[in-house]
Design a protein around this motif. Structure first.
Motif, PDB file in Angstrom:
ATOM      1  N   VAL A 309      53.748  53.642  48.197  1.00 33.66           N
ATOM      2  CA  VAL A 309      54.189  53.176  49.510  1.00 33.66           C
ATOM      3  C   VAL A 309      55.661  53.503  49.718  1.00 33.66           C
ATOM      4  CG1 VAL A 309      54.515  51.139  50.966  1.00 33.66           C
ATOM      5  CG2 VAL A 309      52.429  51.380  49.621  1.00 33.66           C
ATOM      6  N   PHE A 310      56.479  53.345  48.669  1.00 39.33           N
ATOM      7  CA  PHE A 310      57.892  53.717  48.751  1.00 39.33           C
ATOM      8  C   PHE A 310      58.021  55.200  49.113  1.00 39.33           C
ATOM      9  CE2 PHE A 310      61.943  55.220  47.259  1.00 39.33           C
ATOM     10  CZ  PHE A 310      62.817  54.159  47.419  1.00 39.33           C
ATOM     11  N   SER A 311      57.250  56.057  48.437  1.00 34.77           N
ATOM     12  CA  SER A 311      57.300  57.492  48.724  1.00 34.77           C
ATOM     13  C   SER A 311      56.854  57.784  50.152  1.00 34.77           C
ATOM     14  CB  SER A 311      56.412  58.248  47.731  1.00 34.77           C
ATOM     15  OG  SER A 311      56.822  58.021  46.394  1.00 34.77           O
ATOM     16  N   LEU A 312      55.888  57.024  50.661  1.00 32.20           N
ATOM     17  CA  LEU A 312      55.472  57.189  52.061  1.00 32.20           C
ATOM     18  C   LEU A 312      56.615  56.856  53.010  1.00 32.20           C
ATOM     19  CD1 LEU A 312      51.834  55.746  52.158  1.00 32.20           C
ATOM     20  CD2 LEU A 312      52.527  58.074  52.753  1.00 32.20           C
ATOM     21  N   GLY A 313      57.408  55.843  52.667  1.00 30.36           N
ATOM     22  CA  GLY A 313      58.551  55.490  53.507  1.00 30.36           C
ATOM     23  C   GLY A 313      59.570  56.608  53.579  1.00 30.36           C
ATOM     24  N   ILE A 314      59.907  57.203  52.427  1.00 32.06           N
ATOM     25  CA  ILE A 314      60.864  58.310  52.418  1.00 32.06           C
ATOM     26  C   ILE A 314      60.280  59.516  53.171  1.00 32.06           C
ATOM     27  CG2 ILE A 314      62.246  59.827  50.970  1.00 32.06           C
ATOM     28  CD1 ILE A 314      63.071  56.944  50.748  1.00 32.06           C
ATOM     29  N   THR A 315      58.983  59.758  52.995  1.00 33.66           N
ATOM     30  CA  THR A 315      58.327  60.855  53.708  1.00 33.66           C
ATOM     31  C   THR A 315      58.358  60.624  55.213  1.00 33.66           C
ATOM     32  OG1 THR A 315      56.882  61.289  51.808  1.00 33.66           O
ATOM     33  CG2 THR A 315      56.156  62.113  53.960  1.00 33.66           C
ATOM     34  N   THR A 316      58.168  59.375  55.635  1.00 30.07           N
ATOM     35  CA  THR A 316      58.240  59.047  57.062  1.00 30.07           C
ATOM     36  C   THR A 316      59.615  59.381  57.614  1.00 30.07           C
ATOM     37  OG1 THR A 316      56.604  57.278  56.805  1.00 30.07           O
ATOM     38  CG2 THR A 316      58.023  57.181  58.749  1.00 30.07           C
ATOM     39  N   TRP A 317      60.659  58.978  56.906  1.00 27.69           N
ATOM     40  CA  TRP A 317      62.026  59.284  57.345  1.00 27.69           C
ATOM     41  C   TRP A 317      62.241  60.796  57.416  1.00 27.69           C
ATOM     42  CZ3 TRP A 317      66.252  61.942  55.583  1.00 27.69           C
ATOM     43  CH2 TRP A 317      67.479  61.653  56.173  1.00 27.69           C
ATOM     44  N   HIS A 318      61.754  61.522  56.408  1.00 29.96           N
ATOM     45  CA  HIS A 318      61.901  62.981  56.377  1.00 29.96           C
ATOM     46  C   HIS A 318      61.224  63.619  57.586  1.00 29.96           C
ATOM     47  CE1 HIS A 318      61.670  66.847  53.678  1.00 29.96           C
ATOM     48  NE2 HIS A 318      62.285  67.045  54.826  1.00 29.96           N
ATOM     49  N   LEU A 319      60.028  63.132  57.942  1.00 27.88           N
ATOM     50  CA  LEU A 319      59.300  63.693  59.070  1.00 27.88           C
ATOM     51  C   LEU A 319      59.977  63.366  60.397  1.00 27.88           C
ATOM     52  CD1 LEU A 319      56.827  65.083  60.306  1.00 27.88           C
ATOM     53  CD2 LEU A 319      55.590  62.928  60.101  1.00 27.88           C
ATOM     54  N   LEU A 320      60.464  62.148  60.545  1.00 27.76           N
ATOM     55  CA  LEU A 320      61.075  61.747  61.807  1.00 27.76           C
ATOM     56  C   LEU A 320      62.397  62.465  62.057  1.00 27.76           C
ATOM     57  CD1 LEU A 320      60.414  57.895  61.811  1.00 27.76           C
ATOM     58  CD2 LEU A 320      59.245  59.645  63.164  1.00 27.76           C
ATOM     59  N   THR A 321      63.206  62.611  61.014  1.00 28.89           N
ATOM     60  CA  THR A 321      64.529  63.230  61.185  1.00 28.89           C
ATOM     61  C   THR A 321      64.517  64.727  60.952  1.00 28.89           C
ATOM     62  OG1 THR A 321      65.122  62.867  58.858  1.00 28.89           O
ATOM     63  CG2 THR A 321      65.613  61.093  60.411  1.00 28.89           C
ATOM     64  N   ARG A 322      63.450  65.213  60.262  1.00 25.87           N
ATOM     65  CA  ARG A 322      63.361  66.619  59.875  1.00 25.87           C
ATOM     66  C   ARG A 322      64.580  67.021  59.066  1.00 25.87           C
ATOM     67  NH1 ARG A 322      60.326  69.806  64.810  1.00 25.87           N
ATOM     68  NH2 ARG A 322      59.698  71.124  63.058  1.00 25.87           N
ATOM     69  N   THR A 323      65.010  66.115  58.222  1.00 24.25           N
ATOM     70  CA  THR A 323      66.163  66.318  57.344  1.00 24.25           C
ATOM     71  C   THR A 323      65.780  65.902  55.934  1.00 24.25           C
ATOM     72  OG1 THR A 323      67.682  65.816  59.160  1.00 24.25           O
ATOM     73  CG2 THR A 323      68.587  65.755  56.927  1.00 24.25           C
ATOM     74  N   CYS A 324      66.112  66.728  54.956  1.00 22.01           N
ATOM     75  CA  CYS A 324      65.780  66.415  53.567  1.00 22.01           C
ATOM     76  C   CYS A 324      66.548  65.182  53.106  1.00 22.01           C
ATOM     77  CB  CYS A 324      66.101  67.603  52.671  1.00 22.01           C
ATOM     78  SG  CYS A 324      65.664  67.350  50.946  1.00 22.01           S
ATOM     79  N   PRO A 325      65.908  64.240  52.411  1.00 18.53           N
ATOM     80  CA  PRO A 325      66.630  63.048  51.924  1.00 18.53           C
ATOM     81  C   PRO A 325      67.707  63.429  50.901  1.00 18.53           C
ATOM     82  CG  PRO A 325      64.236  62.748  51.796  1.00 18.53           C
ATOM     83  CD  PRO A 325      64.483  64.194  52.084  1.00 18.53           C
ATOM     84  N   TYR A 326      68.844  62.791  51.017  1.00 16.87           N
ATOM     85  CA  TYR A 326      69.959  62.947  50.068  1.00 16.87           C
ATOM     86  C   TYR A 326      70.348  64.417  49.845  1.00 16.87           C
ATOM     87  CZ  TYR A 326      67.470  58.612  48.939  1.00 16.87           C
ATOM     88  OH  TYR A 326      66.778  57.433  49.010  1.00 16.87           O
ATOM     89  N   PRO A 327      70.649  65.152  50.905  1.00 18.20           N
ATOM     90  CA  PRO A 327      71.055  66.544  50.685  1.00 18.20           C
ATOM     91  C   PRO A 327      72.384  66.615  49.949  1.00 18.20           C
ATOM     92  CG  PRO A 327      71.462  65.897  52.957  1.00 18.20           C
ATOM     93  CD  PRO A 327      70.731  64.748  52.322  1.00 18.20           C
ATOM     94  N   HIS A 328      72.562  67.683  49.195  1.00 20.48           N
ATOM     95  CA  HIS A 328      73.807  67.973  48.472  1.00 20.48           C
ATOM     96  C   HIS A 328      74.058  66.998  47.321  1.00 20.48           C
ATOM     97  CE1 HIS A 328      74.313  70.418  51.992  1.00 20.48           C
ATOM     98  NE2 HIS A 328      74.577  69.395  52.771  1.00 20.48           N
ATOM     99  N   LEU A 329      73.090  66.189  46.944  1.00 21.76           N
ATOM    100  CA  LEU A 329      73.261  65.295  45.800  1.00 21.76           C
ATOM    101  C   LEU A 329      72.425  65.810  44.637  1.00 21.76           C
ATOM    102  CD1 LEU A 329      73.225  61.626  47.185  1.00 21.76           C
ATOM    103  CD2 LEU A 329      75.172  62.997  46.463  1.00 21.76           C
ATOM    104  N   HIS A 330      73.023  65.845  43.453  1.00 20.48           N
ATOM    105  CA  HIS A 330      72.298  66.258  42.253  1.00 20.48           C
ATOM    106  C   HIS A 330      71.231  65.212  41.941  1.00 20.48           C
ATOM    107  CE1 HIS A 330      71.523  67.154  37.991  1.00 20.48           C
ATOM    108  NE2 HIS A 330      71.964  68.370  38.278  1.00 20.48           N
ATOM    109  N   PRO A 331      70.074  65.616  41.423  1.00 20.46           N
ATOM    110  CA  PRO A 331      69.018  64.641  41.115  1.00 20.46           C
ATOM    111  C   PRO A 331      69.478  63.506  40.212  1.00 20.46           C
ATOM    112  CG  PRO A 331      68.123  66.856  41.021  1.00 20.46           C
ATOM    113  CD  PRO A 331      69.592  66.995  41.250  1.00 20.46           C
ATOM    114  N   HIS A 332      70.363  63.777  39.264  1.00 16.83           N
ATOM    115  CA  HIS A 332      70.861  62.708  38.396  1.00 16.83           C
ATOM    116  C   HIS A 332      71.679  61.688  39.185  1.00 16.83           C
ATOM    117  CE1 HIS A 332      70.530  65.500  34.625  1.00 16.83           C
ATOM    118  NE2 HIS A 332      69.361  65.159  35.131  1.00 16.83           N
ATOM    119  N   VAL A 333      72.439  62.177  40.166  1.00 17.49           N
ATOM    120  CA  VAL A 333      73.213  61.271  41.021  1.00 17.49           C
ATOM    121  C   VAL A 333      72.271  60.430  41.878  1.00 17.49           C
ATOM    122  CG1 VAL A 333      74.960  61.142  42.839  1.00 17.49           C
ATOM    123  CG2 VAL A 333      75.159  62.872  41.036  1.00 17.49           C
ATOM    124  N   VAL A 334      71.208  61.055  42.380  1.00 16.44           N
ATOM    125  CA  VAL A 334      70.229  60.326  43.181  1.00 16.44           C
ATOM    126  C   VAL A 334      69.584  59.221  42.358  1.00 16.44           C
ATOM    127  CG1 VAL A 334      68.040  60.503  44.417  1.00 16.44           C
ATOM    128  CG2 VAL A 334      69.775  62.281  44.704  1.00 16.44           C
TER     129      VAL A 334
END
Length: 418
Positions: A309-334
């Motif tokens: 469900v958490f992943s669905l929430g992030i996917t919803t935000w990605h679809l609505l904004t058409r922007t990748c979550p946390y751009p320019h952040l290294h995965p370890h920082v995320v």
């Protein structure tokens, strides 16, 4: 006598009472949804509420049947790829076109140390009955040590659910594949530690979809995505997750790249390489794409339905904004900021067009899905119900006022259920 009245008169008292109960549940859900939307939209200091002033919101435009898009219409206009063509590549291997009994299929060719273990997780979805929101798996093929000239073929439910030991040449001719696909990596060090001493390879055979995914649609800025299309996509994706949960499985890698577009323009959730049996004791350190993962998954505390469900929430935000979550952040920082600092996607991203009520409500659903504690998130079933209500209400009637919304929804539900 109207058609609705004739249907009602033909029902028994028990059927009328049962369907009236369904209407009452829908009405209560709409009231709750409307109240939540008003509460969040009118509270600008709420950290996770979308920064949409109520005065700037406008009712959705009058619904009109859209002209089929050349990339979303039915049937899918792209020419079918030839046999043996490569559909995609990744760190896992590649996906190519095969054939089974005269029908083209997609074959995921896995290579490396984790190929067999990934196939074992993919095989968890083999016994599932057909679902219009999940990718159908035909078979999973893995090496059969100690004799590397044979392969173990696990068939899906529609093929009888058998488990066979077949020669590699037979499997190759069965799916019209070259024998080169039935070998591990050239580097011996890559195959060290592969379970049971076998080479690091595996095949996952599934139904054929179009070359597009939800991620490719999001990234194609020339393709308009109306809010009604986004709502339908989210409902189909949530329905696939809910179906998995109802059969005791957790996907653990829900993201736009794993939502495959069919030739009819519908979404199907695929890639079960991170799948887990929620009733099993097995713990595996495999983590899907970091930016979509829940904090408890990144901490290694446990993985359940709430993680999807958490992943669905992030996917919803990605679809609505058409922007990748946390751009320019290294995965370890995320990982660090999501787990320790409660990092979430920004409260507001300027949309291309003025936001509608449906935009605001979907943002609010995303916020509820990415709550810090798993017990505070909605279930996939309740999420599907909410999205179904929003789709049933229609953009022309959702929501101008609560009374008008309830009146229109009640009349449509009577037509649907009676």
């Amino acid at each position: 006598m109207s058609e609705v009245a004739r249907r009602i008169s033909a029902c028994t008292p028990h059927q009328v009472a049962k369907r009236a109960s369904v209407l009452t549940q829908f009405r209560d859900s709409v009231r709750e949804l409307f109240a939540i939307a008003v509460l969040h939209l009118s509270n600008p200091i709420n950290r996770y509420s979308p920064a949409f002033p109520v005065s700037n919101l406008r009712p959705c435009p009058t619904h009109r049947t859209p002209r089929p898009s050349p990339r979303l219409g039915s049937p899918f206009p792209c020419p079918p790829p030839p046999l043996g063509a490569t559909l995609g590549r990744g760190g896992f291997g590649k996906v190519k076109v095969g054939s089974y009994r005269g029908t083209k299929v997609a074959v995921k060719v896995l290579r490396g140390r984790r190929a067999v273990s990934t196939c074992a997780r993919e095989a968890l979805a083999l016994p599932l009955p057909p679902c219009p929101y999940l990718l159908s798996l035909l078979a999973v093929v893995t090496p059969a040590p100690p004799c590397h000239r044979f392969a173990r073929v696990q068939w899906g439910a529609e093929q009888g659910g058998r488990d066979q030991l077949l020669p590699l040449s037979t499997v190759a001719s069965l799916f019209r594949l070259p024998l080169d696909d039935f070998s591990g990596p050239d580097d011996e060090g890559e195959s060290e530690g592969e379970g049971e001493g076998g080479p690091g390879w595996g095949l996952v055979v599934s139904e054929m979809c179009s070359p597009l995914t939800l991620l490719s649609l999001i990234n194609d800025v020339s393709l308009p995505l109306p809010i009604t299309t986004k709502l339908r996509f989210l409902h189909e994706l949530a329905s696939g997750v809910s179906f998995l949960h109802s059969h005791g499985l957790v996907h653990l890698d829900v993201k736009p790249a794993n939502a495959l577009l069919t030739h009819q323009g519908r979404l199907k959730l695929g890639d079960f390489g991170c799948c887990k049996d929620m009733h099993g004791d097995e713990e595996d350190p495999v983590v899907g794409t970091v930016v979509y993962q829940a904090p408890e998954v990144l901490r290694g505390d446990g993985r359940g339905c709430a993680s999807d469900v958490f992943s669905l929430g992030i996917t919803t935000w990605h679809l609505l904004t058409r922007t990748c979550p946390y751009p320019h952040l290294h995965p370890h920082v995320v990982i660090y900021q999501v787990v320790r600092l409660g990092l979430r996607p920004p409260d507001h991203h300027p949309p291309i067009s003025p936001p509608t009520y449906l935009d605001a409500l979907l943002f609010n659903l995303a916020v509820r899905c990415w709550a810090e504690f798993p017990e505070a998130r909605p279930t996939a079933v309740s999420l599907c119900r909410t999205l179904a209500i929003m789709r049933l209400a229609g953009p022309s009637k959702f929501p101008r006022s609560r009374d008008e919304l309830e009146t229109n929804l009640h009349s449509e539900l009577k037509e649907h259920y009676f």
